[in-house]
Design an enzyme around this catalytic site. Structure first.
Site, PDB file in Angstrom:
ATOM      1  N   GLY A 153     -24.638 -16.397 -13.028  1.00 16.59           N
ATOM      2  CA  GLY A 153     -25.973 -16.553 -13.560  1.00 16.59           C
ATOM      3  C   GLY A 153     -26.025 -16.892 -15.053  1.00 16.59           C
TER       4      GLY A 153
ATOM      5  N   ASP B  73     -27.657  -3.343 -13.042  1.00 16.63           N
ATOM      6  CA  ASP B  73     -26.333  -3.778 -12.287  1.00 16.63           C
ATOM      7  C   ASP B  73     -25.759  -2.112 -11.878  1.00 16.63           C
ATOM      8  OD1 ASP B  73     -26.291  -6.350 -12.777  1.00 16.63           O
ATOM      9  OD2 ASP B  73     -25.106  -6.230 -14.662  1.00 16.63           O
TER      10      ASP B  73
END
Length: 399
Positions: free
Chosen positions: A83, A288
């Site tokens: 990404g 994350d």
């Protein structure tokens, strides 16, 4: 891969280089006026995608040595499943005279791009598509732009990189994962980019100097090993700078809130097991860490709630992926719109589905180390997206 439970995890290792800083350094080296040397870059699937991207834009790359083109050229960028690579490439393409196609694989083709696309159009670029593959035709007109960053901080970072080449005023609306923007700004400073800021409004002046830049260690990957220390023993991870601005440094505060013992040195972090208690956490600024925080919650005493705003738009739907895997391990878990409610206890061995998501694979491997009975990880190779050496590092802590 079969993971068998262990009695203890104890040892020390060095954190791998930061994936996030590696991406940023390579893209700034592409935009620089002179050659750059990137020392200690991370080599993984995602950063190899970025190397391919800056080559597509005209840079010559030999390891950490980058020779930029006189001007980036339009072309075709294949971002694999990265990404960061895709969004930074889309932004950079906005500054190029000509049409660039940016494409990717897997879930990347479904991940949000809208905020960045709208910003580039507002600046005068032509953009075809709302998800990958995108065709971007520049150049943008220097000026002021507002960007909706509620889906990804990478929209902001991409525009800041573009601004370092063409000069822009960037105003950010509703940003998530703010520390990642701070990482972008810190890397820009290392490459001589000048800017002013007022909160989350930035005026960036054009001009990127070549640099000799050393990539710091990665708190994000280190979090999995440090969590193993919090759950099963004592682990020290070196190559982690105390004065960094990485988003996942907040993971250490979360571990302390759970009750683990955390010691921060000048260039290392040490985490030791202690009685863990349930917590309520919002990790929107460091999403994350969500999978491994969910694992810690699965072993903590009581009912935890772990949330973040953008968990369903990652390499997998991480809310659903963690809910499914923890439930397979016998953990009482309730799926919320933006997170999980987890009743801690002693997970059981199970067949784990990684959903082709590197962070799910690493988190569930750590979960399996303390489970009752062996577990099977269905796609361990998915860790190559960010840390190909993950299992080798983990074995060092188990020897």
């Amino acid at each position: 891969m079969i993971i068998r439970p262990v009695d203890e995890v104890r040892g020390e290792l060095d954190a791998p280089p930061s994936k996030s800083y590696t991406h940023r350094a390579y893209f700034l080296a592409l935009l620089a006026e002179e050659d750059s040397v990137i020392e200690n870059p991370l080599t993984c699937d995602d950063t190899l995608a970025t190397v391919g991207a800056i080559r597509a834009f005209g840079a010559k790359v030999d390891g950490g040595n980058v020779k930029p083109p006189e001007e980036p050229s339009a072309g075709f960028v294949y971002a694999r499943e990265s990404g960061t690579t895709a969004r930074f490439s889309v932004a950079i393409a906005g500054g190029i005279n000509g049409g660039t196609i940016v494409d990717g694989a897997g879930r990347l083709r479904a991940r949000p791009m809208g905020g960045l696309v709208r910003a580039l159009k507002d600046l005068g670029a032509e953009v075809k598509g709302s998800h990958l593959p995108l065709t971007v035709r520049g150049p943008v007109k220097p000026g002021r732009v507002r960007v909706d960053a509620s889906k990804s901080s990478q929209f902001v970072s991409g525009l800041l990189l573009l601004a370092s080449k063409v000069g822009l005023k960037v105003e950010v609306e509703d940003p998530v994962s703010r520390p990642y923007v701070e990482m972008t700004l810190r890397t820009m400073e290392a490459f001589g980019v000048e800017f002013e800021r007022d909160g989350f409004s930035f005026e960036v002046h054009p001009g990127v100097r070549g640099a000799k830049y050393r990539v710091p260690g990665d708190y994000s990957t280190a979090s999995f090993f440090l969590a193993a220390g919090a759950l099963y023993g004592k682990v020290r991870v070196g190559n982690l700078l105390r004065d960094d601005v990485q988003a996942d440094m907040a993971f250490l505060d979360a571990l302390e809130e759970f009750g683990a013992r955390v010691r921060r040195g000048k260039d290392y972090v040490e985490v030791e097991r202690d009685g863990l208690k349930a917590v309520t956490l919002d990790c929107s600024d460091f999403p994350d860490s969500f999978p491994i925080l969910a694992v810690v919650a699965a072993y903590a005493d009581g009912k935890s709630v772990i949330k973040a705003r953008q968990l369903r738009f990652k390499e997998s739907d991480r809310v659903r992926a963690m809910a499914a895997n923890l439930a397979r391990m016998g953990v009482k878990v309730k799926e919320l719109e933006d997170g999980l409610e987890i009743e801690g206890g002693r997970p059981k061995g199970a067949e784990i589905e990684t959903f082709n998501d590197h962070r799910i694979a690493m988190a569930m491997t750590v979960a399996a180390l303390g489970a009752e009975g062996p577990s099977i990880i269905d796609n361990p190779r998915s860790v190559s997206k960010s840390h190909p050496g993950f299992f080798d590092d983990l074995r060092r802590l188990l020897e």
